[in-house]
Design a protein around this motif. Structure first.
Motif, PDB file in Angstrom:
ATOM      1  N   ILE A 125       0.867  -1.181   0.000  1.00 47.49           N
ATOM      2  CA  ILE A 125       0.000   0.000   0.000  1.00 47.49           C
ATOM      3  C   ILE A 125       0.902   1.229   0.000  1.00 47.49           C
ATOM      4  O   ILE A 125       1.515   1.565   1.013  1.00 47.49           O
ATOM      5  N   ASP A 126       1.010   1.853  -1.162  1.00 44.83           N
ATOM      6  CA  ASP A 126       1.824   3.065  -1.316  1.00 44.83           C
ATOM      7  C   ASP A 126       0.945   4.263  -0.973  1.00 44.83           C
ATOM      8  O   ASP A 126      -0.058   4.526  -1.633  1.00 44.83           O
ATOM      9  N   LEU A 127       1.349   5.006   0.067  1.00 41.98           N
ATOM     10  CA  LEU A 127       0.491   6.085   0.578  1.00 41.98           C
ATOM     11  C   LEU A 127       0.828   7.447  -0.019  1.00 41.98           C
ATOM     12  O   LEU A 127       0.332   8.478   0.458  1.00 41.98           O
ATOM     13  N   SER A 128       1.644   7.449  -1.092  1.00 41.57           N
ATOM     14  CA  SER A 128       2.141   8.744  -1.590  1.00 41.57           C
ATOM     15  C   SER A 128       1.048   9.647  -2.151  1.00 41.57           C
ATOM     16  O   SER A 128       1.204  10.860  -2.190  1.00 41.57           O
ATOM     17  N   ARG A 129      -0.077   9.056  -2.587  1.00 38.35           N
ATOM     18  CA  ARG A 129      -1.164   9.913  -3.089  1.00 38.35           C
ATOM     19  C   ARG A 129      -1.967  10.522  -1.955  1.00 38.35           C
ATOM     20  O   ARG A 129      -2.747  11.444  -2.184  1.00 38.35           O
ATOM     21  N   MET A 130      -1.815  10.012  -0.773  1.00 33.87           N
ATOM     22  CA  MET A 130      -2.506  10.594   0.390  1.00 33.87           C
ATOM     23  C   MET A 130      -1.586  11.656   0.983  1.00 33.87           C
ATOM     24  O   MET A 130      -0.978  11.462   2.033  1.00 33.87           O
ATOM     25  N   ASP A 131      -1.517  12.771   0.242  1.00 34.23           N
ATOM     26  CA  ASP A 131      -0.535  13.799   0.597  1.00 34.23           C
ATOM     27  C   ASP A 131      -1.202  15.139   0.907  1.00 34.23           C
ATOM     28  O   ASP A 131      -0.627  16.197   0.667  1.00 34.23           O
ATOM     29  N   ASN A 132      -2.404  15.068   1.476  1.00 36.95           N
ATOM     30  CA  ASN A 132      -3.083  16.309   1.851  1.00 36.95           C
ATOM     31  C   ASN A 132      -2.757  16.721   3.282  1.00 36.95           C
ATOM     32  O   ASN A 132      -2.751  15.888   4.189  1.00 36.95           O
ATOM     33  N   ILE A 133      -2.515  18.005   3.422  1.00 36.79           N
ATOM     34  CA  ILE A 133      -2.386  18.573   4.763  1.00 36.79           C
ATOM     35  C   ILE A 133      -3.793  18.932   5.205  1.00 36.79           C
ATOM     36  O   ILE A 133      -4.445  19.779   4.604  1.00 36.79           O
ATOM     37  N   LEU A 134      -4.309  18.253   6.205  1.00 35.26           N
ATOM     38  CA  LEU A 134      -5.741  18.302   6.507  1.00 35.26           C
ATOM     39  C   LEU A 134      -6.119  19.493   7.379  1.00 35.26           C
ATOM     40  O   LEU A 134      -7.171  20.074   7.205  1.00 35.26           O
ATOM     41  N   GLU A 135      -5.266  19.828   8.322  1.00 31.70           N
ATOM     42  CA  GLU A 135      -5.533  21.019   9.129  1.00 31.70           C
ATOM     43  C   GLU A 135      -4.253  21.513   9.773  1.00 31.70           C
ATOM     44  O   GLU A 135      -3.385  20.726  10.140  1.00 31.70           O
ATOM     45  N   ILE A 136      -4.150  22.822   9.855  1.00 27.95           N
ATOM     46  CA  ILE A 136      -3.045  23.461  10.576  1.00 27.95           C
ATOM     47  C   ILE A 136      -3.699  24.297  11.667  1.00 27.95           C
ATOM     48  O   ILE A 136      -4.486  25.190  11.370  1.00 27.95           O
TER      49      ILE A 136
END
Lengths: 494, 494
Positions: A125-136
């Motif tokens: 499972i390559d997680l590289s597409r899950m690259d969102n910064i969800l909250e700061i």
């Protein structure tokens, strides 16, 4: 030592094939024989239905996902998936659970202990597409990111808000991968490791359940600390899909300095005294003379000599930084250190730390075509001079090329063995030096791995270090992953 | 809400009796009905053979061991044991495991959430005789102590070596108990909680195995973080018998100050801005006007007014402390704070912090004969003003006497409800205010307990906070303690 792990998969015995894993690592595991079953066709089909062309069996992609940066030959998975969401990860794991097929999480492939190898095949499972910064949450100094966000990506994103994320293992690793290996690096002496940096996690467990652990409060006494249990579990308990992280304000003043020493002992003693005095130094890194020469050549460092050297970084108020620098300057002089060379401008500091981060490549360049393999012991700081000196002496006796670098403020250092993987005798010598070093560190109350993890290469050292407690780890592993599908053959033999 | 836990003990059904536990705590668990089996006679005999008169069924001793400092009526164990060694603890637990009899560890009895109550009876293990300081490693800033050593005992012992142990929950609790409840207190904002302070543990597991976790290295990536899993497990996974702890050098300069504010909001905003600026303040404690008045009366504080008040402590170099004080002074003035009143001499600082630590008793003294029950939420710091203001407003509307104190630098605060336990209507109002506060904190990303733990009183809140993750906790509990003998009915219903 050889050992054998047999996947108990009912009815699939005839489809199994034995896989011999040649381990180039300088650990005491020489070969890993496990049974590899082919990927069930209906599982491959289901993954394609779920993900379309984001599930691929292309040989090139599989090959790329079957290796990290350590000394292991690649062992590719059967299929590589690129999910976009928590729900897709959960769906993939549920499918794998149905077929008792291994699940191997993959971040950026920069781990060093064979964490991403697939000795039983299975689904990467390559997680590289899950690259969102969800909250700061600037006001609370925290953030939530998807697991595929890298540390540089996060730091670029938050720089303008006056914040930074301090954990820096060198590689631009994914934050999910850093959590999974309990990474640390050059800033840990002041800011801690991923153990301290992670406030909470979103994790897909072995049965496909999506679980959130921890929270945003700075402290909590609310139940078992699942976050800390999962940080450093190397994908063997679950797939990390989101990470809640602590952030820090960029200090008012930052300055970096380099100091060269006449002796390795003088450099190490400066470190010890700095820590014992409680100086809140942000970074304090050792490069021995062999490593410094490699860096001078590789990173074209100007005006340095081939000597044991410390790289410092001080964070704080203008006055605070000046005070820290003065204290450490005195300690250095008392221990035979030369003048401090300062890097106050950001570009100068960046050049300095880039050279430090490139130490591994610089070491490898000492013997082109050879492979660099890193040891990773960590000891109580008072034992550091003895541990480093005896290791240096072992290396010199062995005739190996093996510079030493270290996050010495934490008592952690790496010997970078630059060896010819095709020369079994040289590999054997490196193994010997490493094994002596690990057992020396353990006898001193230290650990076999400060920051790289156990992976596939250090399972025997784990037992040597923790004894009876490994039984507890195994009980937990089997309770949470009864069919041993989550990154099997890593950390523990079950 | 009532619920019932039935111990499945084969063959003992006829001996069982139902125990109704009246819960005075202002949580949402009103009554706990469990089945209590009498202590098997052969177990009592075996404990007497093992320990002689260090195993006692004296009513007075049992009564004393059946209560903590929270709002619960005592529920004594059947027998109290006073072991001297790891091996004796292991032998006691093995005997209990043979008879499926509950094991309840006991430190100093200062916990607040009913951790030491014995609703199913069983064997209390009082660790107070295990009070040896086993090693002090001054050079490495760590030590190892037996679980019964208290924090003041440790600090008295190491003071002359220039070291101190910072975690300070107020009570002179045992370090084993503090580890078991993941305690923190006034210094946590700078030095962390027991989560950060504990390097390793010696623990007796449910089957009597003696296990050591962690080590002395400052960081490690070596396997699952069992230490952090056990810290905060409240005796439900094992009995902690030894603790390896981090120590710190006594700072060159320490000074404490008090600042009074016109408004609660002004005080809280000062805290937030201090934290956001990264000022490394050692302690920053809030007392609202009700609490301050209670302290003025109880601790005879001179020259203070009935106003929201912050207590500060600054640690560092002389210059560093001055700089911190100046920054925080400016922030206070901007938020309507008055002059700083300084306490630089140790005896003045001690008097100040003693007053802070006595806040609970001061609150209780507001209504003699009543009982003080403490809430314990912790929220992300930006939400602190809203959370405190809304809670204050709820309290005022309820007509209850309930001062607020807090380790506000961490986002943690306590409402001390001073109630008449014989007045069900008053108890109900306190419960209502508390439940609203907990759910408010959870909605803000916070936790139902910053430092007191779940114990017997907050099990429903644990579920509200962690949801699906509680299932994971239960799986781990049952894997490590399959017969649920380790401090049953605490943290989790299994």
């Amino acid at each position: 030592m050889q050992y054998s792990l047999i996947l108990s998969r009912p009815g699939s015995a005839t489809e199994e094939e034995a896989v011999g894993l040649v381990n180039m690592s300088i650990t005491n595991v020489h070969s890993l024989n496990v049974r590899k079953a082919p990927l069930p066709e209906c599982l491959a089909k289901a993954l394609e239905v779920l993900l379309g062309n984001r599930a691929t069996t292309s040989a090139a992609v599989r090959e790329q996902h079957g290796r990290g940066e350590g000394g292991f030959s690649p062992v590719p998975p059967d299929i590589v998936c690129f999910p976009n969401s928590n729900e897709e990860v959960a769906a993939i794991v549920r499918l794998c659970a149905e077929h008792t097929t291994p699940v191997i999480p993959f971040g950026t492939g920069t781990s060093l202990e064979g964490h991403v190898l697939a000795p039983r095949g299975g689904v990467c499972i390559d997680l590289s597409r899950m690259d969102n910064i969800l909250e700061i949450n600037s006001d609370d100094l925290d953030c939530r990111v998807q697991a595929g966000v890298t540390r540089k990506q996060l730091n670029d994103h938050i720089r303008d808000s006056g914040l930074f994320f301090p954990v820096d293992p060198g590689a631009d690793a994914s934050l999910g991968g850093m959590a999974a290996t309990r990474a640390s690096g050059t800033n840990a002496v002041r800011y801690g490791t991923m153990r301290e940096a992670v406030l909470g996690l979103t994790v897909v467990m072995a049965d496909g359940r999506l679980v959130r652990t921890g929270g945003r409060a700075r402290k909590s006494a609310s139940g078992y600390d699942l976050t800390r249990l999962l940080v450093g579990s190397e994908g063997t308990l679950g797939v990390i899909t989101e990470v809640q992280l602590r952030l820090f304000g960029i200090p008012e003043a930052i300055s970096a300095a380099v100091c060269q020493f006449e002796t390795l002992e003088g450099a190490v003693n400066t470190v010890i005294q700095t820590i014992q005095l409680g100086v809140p130094v942000a970074r304090i890194e050792l490069l021995d003379e062999v490593q410094l020469e490699a860096c001078i050549i590789y990173s074209r460092l100007q005006g340095y000599e081939r000597k044991p050297t410390l790289f410092f970084e001080f964070h704080g108020s203008e006055n605070g930084v000046a005070e820290q620098a003065e204290t450490v300057g005195e300690l250095s002089r008392d221990n035979g250190g030369g003048e401090f060379r300062w890097a106050v401008r950001q570009e100068d500091r960046n050049a300095l730390w880039q050279a430090r981060h490139d130490a591994y490549f610089a070491a490898c360049a000492l013997r082109p075509g050879r492979r660099g393999i890193s040891s990773d012991v960590c000891v109580p700081i008072s034992r550091l001079p003895e541990c480093i000196m005896e290791s240096r002496s072992d290396i010199d006796e062995s005739g190996l090329v093996a510079p030493i670098v270290g996050h010495v403020g934490d008592g952690n250092f790496h010997v970078l063995f630059v060896i010819d993987p095709d020369d079994p005798e040289e590999t054997r010598r490196a193994q010997q030096v490493n094994e002596r070093m690990v057992h020396r560190a353990l006898a001193m109350g230290g650990t076999c791995t400060g920051e790289h993890g156990i992976g596939i290469g250090k399972m025997d050292f784990l037992v040597a270090e923790h004894g009876e407690a490994v039984g507890l780890m195994r009980t937990i592993k089997l309770a949470l992953d009864p069919h041993n599908i989550m990154n099997p053959d890593k950390i523990l033999r079950v």
